[in-house]
Scaffold this motif. Sequence first.
Motif, PDB file in Angstrom:
ATOM      1  N   VAL A   1       0.821  -1.207   0.000  1.00 54.60           N
ATOM      2  CA  VAL A   1       0.000   0.000   0.000  1.00 54.60           C
ATOM      3  C   VAL A   1       0.857   1.261   0.000  1.00 54.60           C
ATOM      4  O   VAL A   1       1.788   1.402   0.804  1.00 54.60           O
ATOM      5  CB  VAL A   1      -0.944   0.031   1.228  1.00 54.60           C
ATOM      6  CG1 VAL A   1      -1.845   1.272   1.189  1.00 54.60           C
ATOM      7  CG2 VAL A   1      -1.784  -1.237   1.297  1.00 54.60           C
ATOM      8  N   ALA A   2       0.545   2.168  -0.916  1.00 44.88           N
ATOM      9  CA  ALA A   2       1.109   3.524  -0.906  1.00 44.88           C
ATOM     10  C   ALA A   2      -0.039   4.488  -0.636  1.00 44.88           C
ATOM     11  O   ALA A   2      -1.196   4.195  -0.946  1.00 44.88           O
ATOM     12  CB  ALA A   2       1.780   3.842  -2.244  1.00 44.88           C
ATOM     13  N   GLU A   3       0.290   5.647  -0.055  1.00 42.79           N
ATOM     14  CA  GLU A   3      -0.749   6.591   0.334  1.00 42.79           C
ATOM     15  C   GLU A   3      -0.510   7.958  -0.286  1.00 42.79           C
ATOM     16  O   GLU A   3       0.632   8.377  -0.509  1.00 42.79           O
ATOM     17  CB  GLU A   3      -0.771   6.766   1.853  1.00 42.79           C
ATOM     18  CG  GLU A   3      -1.026   5.501   2.635  1.00 42.79           C
ATOM     19  CD  GLU A   3      -0.940   5.766   4.131  1.00 42.79           C
ATOM     20  OE1 GLU A   3      -1.590   6.722   4.623  1.00 42.79           O
ATOM     21  OE2 GLU A   3      -0.201   5.034   4.807  1.00 42.79           O
ATOM     22  N   ALA A   4      -1.616   8.673  -0.545  1.00 40.81           N
ATOM     23  CA  ALA A   4      -1.562  10.061  -0.995  1.00 40.81           C
ATOM     24  C   ALA A   4      -2.717  10.802  -0.338  1.00 40.81           C
ATOM     25  O   ALA A   4      -3.828  10.279  -0.252  1.00 40.81           O
ATOM     26  CB  ALA A   4      -1.665  10.149  -2.513  1.00 40.81           C
ATOM     27  N   SER A   5      -2.457  12.014   0.125  1.00 44.77           N
ATOM     28  CA  SER A   5      -3.488  12.801   0.794  1.00 44.77           C
ATOM     29  C   SER A   5      -4.095  13.862  -0.116  1.00 44.77           C
ATOM     30  O   SER A   5      -4.984  14.611   0.307  1.00 44.77           O
ATOM     31  CB  SER A   5      -2.910  13.472   2.048  1.00 44.77           C
ATOM     32  OG  SER A   5      -1.830  14.320   1.703  1.00 44.77           O
ATOM     33  N   SER A   6      -3.636  13.942  -1.357  1.00 40.67           N
ATOM     34  CA  SER A   6      -4.159  14.929  -2.299  1.00 40.67           C
ATOM     35  C   SER A   6      -4.065  14.383  -3.718  1.00 40.67           C
ATOM     36  O   SER A   6      -3.326  13.423  -3.988  1.00 40.67           O
ATOM     37  CB  SER A   6      -3.372  16.236  -2.206  1.00 40.67           C
ATOM     38  OG  SER A   6      -2.048  16.059  -2.702  1.00 40.67           O
ATOM     39  N   GLY A   7      -4.800  15.006  -4.633  1.00 42.10           N
ATOM     40  CA  GLY A   7      -4.731  14.597  -6.027  1.00 42.10           C
ATOM     41  C   GLY A   7      -3.360  14.819  -6.623  1.00 42.10           C
ATOM     42  O   GLY A   7      -2.861  13.999  -7.399  1.00 42.10           O
ATOM     43  N   GLU A   8      -2.739  15.923  -6.245  1.00 47.67           N
ATOM     44  CA  GLU A   8      -1.411  16.233  -6.757  1.00 47.67           C
ATOM     45  C   GLU A   8      -0.395  15.174  -6.320  1.00 47.67           C
ATOM     46  O   GLU A   8       0.440  14.722  -7.119  1.00 47.67           O
ATOM     47  CB  GLU A   8      -0.969  17.618  -6.270  1.00 47.67           C
ATOM     48  CG  GLU A   8      -1.752  18.777  -6.869  1.00 47.67           C
ATOM     49  CD  GLU A   8      -3.088  19.047  -6.178  1.00 47.67           C
ATOM     50  OE1 GLU A   8      -3.771  19.997  -6.572  1.00 47.67           O
ATOM     51  OE2 GLU A   8      -3.444  18.287  -5.244  1.00 47.67           O
ATOM     52  N   GLU A   9      -0.471  14.772  -5.044  1.00 47.51           N
ATOM     53  CA  GLU A   9       0.444  13.744  -4.539  1.00 47.51           C
ATOM     54  C   GLU A   9       0.184  12.406  -5.220  1.00 47.51           C
ATOM     55  O   GLU A   9       1.111  11.645  -5.516  1.00 47.51           O
ATOM     56  CB  GLU A   9       0.286  13.609  -3.025  1.00 47.51           C
ATOM     57  CG  GLU A   9       1.307  12.684  -2.380  1.00 47.51           C
ATOM     58  CD  GLU A   9       1.125  12.545  -0.871  1.00 47.51           C
ATOM     59  OE1 GLU A   9       1.863  11.744  -0.276  1.00 47.51           O
ATOM     60  OE2 GLU A   9       0.241  13.243  -0.306  1.00 47.51           O
ATOM     61  N   ALA A  10      -1.086  12.117  -5.495  1.00 51.33           N
ATOM     62  CA  ALA A  10      -1.432  10.865  -6.170  1.00 51.33           C
ATOM     63  C   ALA A  10      -0.782  10.793  -7.544  1.00 51.33           C
ATOM     64  O   ALA A  10      -0.222   9.757  -7.928  1.00 51.33           O
ATOM     65  CB  ALA A  10      -2.951  10.746  -6.304  1.00 51.33           C
ATOM     66  N   LEU A  11      -0.829  11.883  -8.301  1.00 51.31           N
ATOM     67  CA  LEU A  11      -0.248  11.882  -9.638  1.00 51.31           C
ATOM     68  C   LEU A  11       1.264  11.725  -9.599  1.00 51.31           C
ATOM     69  O   LEU A  11       1.857  11.113 -10.497  1.00 51.31           O
ATOM     70  CB  LEU A  11      -0.641  13.156 -10.385  1.00 51.31           C
ATOM     71  CG  LEU A  11      -2.135  13.280 -10.731  1.00 51.31           C
ATOM     72  CD1 LEU A  11      -2.406  14.570 -11.479  1.00 51.31           C
ATOM     73  CD2 LEU A  11      -2.616  12.074 -11.538  1.00 51.31           C
ATOM     74  N   LEU A  12       1.905  12.255  -8.552  1.00 54.13           N
ATOM     75  CA  LEU A  12       3.346  12.054  -8.388  1.00 54.13           C
ATOM     76  C   LEU A  12       3.657  10.576  -8.171  1.00 54.13           C
ATOM     77  O   LEU A  12       4.613  10.036  -8.747  1.00 54.13           O
ATOM     78  CB  LEU A  12       3.868  12.891  -7.219  1.00 54.13           C
ATOM     79  CG  LEU A  12       3.960  14.403  -7.454  1.00 54.13           C
ATOM     80  CD1 LEU A  12       4.372  15.114  -6.163  1.00 54.13           C
ATOM     81  CD2 LEU A  12       4.960  14.722  -8.574  1.00 54.13           C
ATOM     82  N   HIS A  13       2.863   9.916  -7.322  1.00 53.11           N
ATOM     83  CA  HIS A  13       3.042   8.471  -7.106  1.00 53.11           C
ATOM     84  C   HIS A  13       2.883   7.719  -8.426  1.00 53.11           C
ATOM     85  O   HIS A  13       3.677   6.835  -8.762  1.00 53.11           O
ATOM     86  CB  HIS A  13       2.007   7.956  -6.107  1.00 53.11           C
ATOM     87  CG  HIS A  13       2.396   8.108  -4.678  1.00 53.11           C
ATOM     88  ND1 HIS A  13       3.356   7.331  -4.078  1.00 53.11           N
ATOM     89  CD2 HIS A  13       1.933   8.947  -3.715  1.00 53.11           C
ATOM     90  CE1 HIS A  13       3.485   7.680  -2.808  1.00 53.11           C
ATOM     91  NE2 HIS A  13       2.634   8.667  -2.561  1.00 53.11           N
ATOM     92  N   LEU A  14       1.828   8.057  -9.170  1.00 52.15           N
ATOM     93  CA  LEU A  14       1.515   7.336 -10.404  1.00 52.15           C
ATOM     94  C   LEU A  14       2.560   7.570 -11.485  1.00 52.15           C
ATOM     95  O   LEU A  14       2.776   6.714 -12.350  1.00 52.15           O
ATOM     96  CB  LEU A  14       0.132   7.760 -10.904  1.00 52.15           C
ATOM     97  CG  LEU A  14      -1.031   7.250 -10.037  1.00 52.15           C
ATOM     98  CD1 LEU A  14      -2.286   8.068 -10.297  1.00 52.15           C
ATOM     99  CD2 LEU A  14      -1.288   5.774 -10.304  1.00 52.15           C
ATOM    100  N   ALA A  15       3.218   8.723 -11.447  1.00 47.40           N
ATOM    101  CA  ALA A  15       4.280   8.990 -12.414  1.00 47.40           C
ATOM    102  C   ALA A  15       5.529   8.176 -12.114  1.00 47.40           C
ATOM    103  O   ALA A  15       6.343   7.911 -13.006  1.00 47.40           O
ATOM    104  CB  ALA A  15       4.619  10.486 -12.410  1.00 47.40           C
ATOM    105  N   GLY A  16       5.675   7.749 -10.853  1.00 49.88           N
ATOM    106  CA  GLY A  16       6.892   7.061 -10.451  1.00 49.88           C
ATOM    107  C   GLY A  16       6.819   5.550 -10.462  1.00 49.88           C
ATOM    108  O   GLY A  16       7.854   4.879 -10.491  1.00 49.88           O
ATOM    109  N   ARG A  17       5.603   4.978 -10.441  1.00 49.19           N
ATOM    110  CA  ARG A  17       5.483   3.516 -10.420  1.00 49.19           C
ATOM    111  C   ARG A  17       4.097   3.093 -10.871  1.00 49.19           C
ATOM    112  O   ARG A  17       3.174   3.907 -10.962  1.00 49.19           O
ATOM    113  CB  ARG A  17       5.747   2.962  -9.009  1.00 49.19           C
ATOM    114  CG  ARG A  17       4.760   3.458  -7.951  1.00 49.19           C
ATOM    115  CD  ARG A  17       4.950   2.791  -6.612  1.00 49.19           C
ATOM    116  NE  ARG A  17       4.540   1.398  -6.603  1.00 49.19           N
ATOM    117  CZ  ARG A  17       4.365   0.689  -5.482  1.00 49.19           C
ATOM    118  NH1 ARG A  17       4.614   1.248  -4.299  1.00 49.19           N
ATOM    119  NH2 ARG A  17       3.979  -0.559  -5.542  1.00 49.19           N
TER     120      ARG A  17
END
Length: 239
Positions: A43-59
């Motif tokens: 599990v990875a976590e994001a507290s905002s849409g912007e943070e989510a897109l950063l996660h998705l860009a990396g893996r």
Amino acid sequence: MERAAAVDAGTLLDVPRSVLVVEDDARIRRMVQLTLRREGFDVAEASSGEEALLHLAGRAFDVVLLDLRLPGLDGFQVCREIRRTSTTPVIMVTARSDSDDVVAGLEAGADDYVTKPFVPKELLARVRAITRRARDGDEHPVLTVGDLEISPLAASVTRAGSPLDLTKTEFRLLVELAADRGRALSREELLQRVWGYDYFGDSRLVDVHIRRLRKKVELDPANPVVVTTVRGMGYRVPA
């Protein structure tokens, strides 16, 4: 040698499924994280849409669990951005099951939804079902519908050799209809086959995904010939 091969196969099956949890409420995010990790999910976590897109860009992730009502870049925008470049399954989280958010989220590209407040067992059922059908192979051979060639093994659809960009859920829906071409499949049967469990008569999932599918496989979505409606029954691919 046979024993070693069996161990290797088991190891491959035990590879953790990865989930990105996008939720601005820290208490809910923590509860979801603990629930999924106890079941073996990475599990990875994001507290905002912007943070989510950063996660998705990396893996890459097997599934994204996405709250729609986020501050700043909301879940609808995040879902549309995911769909620009990826077929990763998205389960949206909404506050009310009868809200217009459900249809709007599905139209934005979500594959499934769960409503708050939810219990861990329900959430796990959604995540397990969507990761299982995304990874499972299919027993159907190559299917031909008009000028469409559907390959379940390759998870691809082409028209005259040109690939069509379908999400995993849209693809599974088309395969099920094409495999039973000529027969009308009810919404309830499609829910069971494609989503894997009973939605208690909620047909919005099927109807919205059919609309999205038609935009991609029909030459004229307003006058469909690939996926047709059988009034009072459901949908079919004509024989």
